[in-house]
Design a protein around this motif. Sequence first.
Motif, PDB file in Angstrom:
ATOM      1  N   PRO A  27      35.763 -12.074  79.610  1.00 24.01           N
ATOM      2  CA  PRO A  27      36.965 -12.216  78.781  1.00 24.01           C
ATOM      3  C   PRO A  27      36.957 -13.478  77.921  1.00 24.01           C
ATOM      4  CG  PRO A  27      37.561 -11.591  81.018  1.00 24.01           C
ATOM      5  CD  PRO A  27      36.112 -11.932  81.041  1.00 24.01           C
ATOM      6  N   MET A  28      36.432 -14.573  78.451  1.00 26.07           N
ATOM      7  CA  MET A  28      36.397 -15.801  77.661  1.00 26.07           C
ATOM      8  C   MET A  28      35.418 -15.672  76.498  1.00 26.07           C
ATOM      9  SD  MET A  28      38.566 -18.151  78.621  1.00 26.07           S
ATOM     10  CE  MET A  28      37.919 -19.799  78.282  1.00 26.07           C
TER      11      MET A  28
ATOM     12  N   PHE B 279      38.383  -7.942  73.111  1.00 23.77           N
ATOM     13  CA  PHE B 279      39.216  -8.801  73.949  1.00 23.77           C
ATOM     14  C   PHE B 279      40.494  -8.067  74.323  1.00 23.77           C
ATOM     15  CE2 PHE B 279      42.591 -12.014  74.420  1.00 23.77           C
ATOM     16  CZ  PHE B 279      42.084 -12.680  75.527  1.00 23.77           C
TER      17      PHE B 279
ATOM     18  N   ILE C 257      40.644 -21.800  81.127  1.00 32.70           N
ATOM     19  CA  ILE C 257      41.351 -21.047  82.147  1.00 32.70           C
ATOM     20  C   ILE C 257      41.046 -21.680  83.495  1.00 32.70           C
ATOM     21  CG2 ILE C 257      39.536 -19.334  82.564  1.00 32.70           C
ATOM     22  CD1 ILE C 257      43.276 -18.546  82.252  1.00 32.70           C
TER      23      ILE C 257
ATOM     24  N   LEU D 117      37.196 -13.603  73.929  1.00 40.69           N
ATOM     25  CA  LEU D 117      38.206 -14.416  73.256  1.00 40.69           C
ATOM     26  C   LEU D 117      37.556 -15.297  72.193  1.00 40.69           C
ATOM     27  CD1 LEU D 117      41.055 -15.604  72.956  1.00 40.69           C
ATOM     28  CD2 LEU D 117      40.514 -17.156  74.858  1.00 40.69           C
TER      29      LEU D 117
ATOM     30  N   ILE E  53      43.058 -11.957  79.501  1.00 40.25           N
ATOM     31  CA  ILE E  53      42.412 -12.651  80.616  1.00 40.25           C
ATOM     32  C   ILE E  53      43.117 -12.222  81.902  1.00 40.25           C
ATOM     33  CG2 ILE E  53      41.919 -14.889  81.667  1.00 40.25           C
ATOM     34  CD1 ILE E  53      41.868 -16.031  78.804  1.00 40.25           C
TER      35      ILE E  53
ATOM     36  N   SER F 116      35.688 -11.120  85.342  1.00 39.53           N
ATOM     37  CA  SER F 116      37.072 -11.533  85.115  1.00 39.53           C
ATOM     38  C   SER F 116      37.213 -12.874  84.408  1.00 39.53           C
ATOM     39  CB  SER F 116      37.825 -11.599  86.457  1.00 39.53           C
ATOM     40  OG  SER F 116      37.863 -10.332  87.073  1.00 39.53           O
ATOM     41  N   VAL F 117      36.138 -13.660  84.357  1.00 36.43           N
ATOM     42  CA  VAL F 117      36.197 -14.980  83.720  1.00 36.43           C
ATOM     43  C   VAL F 117      35.272 -15.043  82.512  1.00 36.43           C
ATOM     44  CG1 VAL F 117      35.859 -17.458  84.004  1.00 36.43           C
ATOM     45  CG2 VAL F 117      36.766 -16.101  85.908  1.00 36.43           C
TER      46      VAL F 117
ATOM     47  N   ALA G 115      41.141 -13.872  87.226  1.00 41.68           N
ATOM     48  CA  ALA G 115      40.419 -15.095  86.884  1.00 41.68           C
ATOM     49  C   ALA G 115      41.079 -16.308  87.530  1.00 41.68           C
ATOM     50  CB  ALA G 115      40.365 -15.268  85.373  1.00 41.68           C
TER      51      ALA G 115
ATOM     52  N   GLU H 182      47.339 -11.342  80.209  1.00 40.68           N
ATOM     53  CA  GLU H 182      46.475 -10.198  80.497  1.00 40.68           C
ATOM     54  C   GLU H 182      46.403  -9.199  79.346  1.00 40.68           C
ATOM     55  OE1 GLU H 182      45.957  -9.253  85.009  1.00 40.68           O
ATOM     56  OE2 GLU H 182      48.051  -8.901  84.485  1.00 40.68           O
TER      57      GLU H 182
ATOM     58  N   LEU I 223      46.413 -20.822  81.480  1.00 33.81           N
ATOM     59  CA  LEU I 223      45.761 -21.076  80.193  1.00 33.81           C
ATOM     60  C   LEU I 223      46.134 -22.453  79.656  1.00 33.81           C
ATOM     61  CD1 LEU I 223      44.077 -19.721  77.866  1.00 33.81           C
ATOM     62  CD2 LEU I 223      46.287 -19.040  76.877  1.00 33.81           C
TER      63      LEU I 223
END
Length: 209
Positions: A40-41, A3, A93, A44, A6, A36-37, A10, A182, A98
């Motif tokens: 990363p999610m 990670f 997101i 996370l 984000i 980008s979505v 996104a 980010e 956030l």
Amino acid sequence: MAFTGIPFAALDFYEDLEADNSKVWWNAHKDVYDRSVKAPMAALAAVLEPEFGQAKLFRPYRDVRFSKDKTPYKAHQGAFVARGPSLGYYVQIDPAGLFVAGGFYGATTEGIARFREAVDTEVRGTELEGIVAAMQEAGFDIGGDQLKTKPRGYEADHPRIDLLRHKTLTVSRHFGSPPWLETPDAAVQVRDAWRNMAPLVEWAEQVLQ
């Protein structure tokens, strides 16, 4: 995948999706969603899993079968760690940035009755009262479905009447889009927020199940 944060891409993705929520636009930009979505999610969620449990990433598609709004895609990406039916930790997101939340957002008739019985008792009730007060002091928003009047069987002057009106109870915080979003520090911010929410989630877990 480690990670790393984000990306603001996104947020831009969802802002553009709100302007053109169509299958044509989605298909042309799905690579942005994946990169980008979604990725990363998922990363996370993996970082937070050892402490909180496995998170479910929600599908991006809306269920339009019974809705007047026929737009096919959600304008946000959420992930949820369940600690019971409609109970747990949430992160999202969207174009605004956030968002994190925790608590219980649904309950059966029996569950609501158990919740109110607990709130009515001195030990459990004052414990929850203290948890909610601490959350408010820490800057979290208190939410949930509430009755406009007192619930049946309880007096209007009950010392915890505001809590008794709740049918669901959540806490949340909007972080927006700070520079750390980010960076890997975004995971630290979500982790700290969920840790602050843990007393409420654990209280509800003990009472509702």
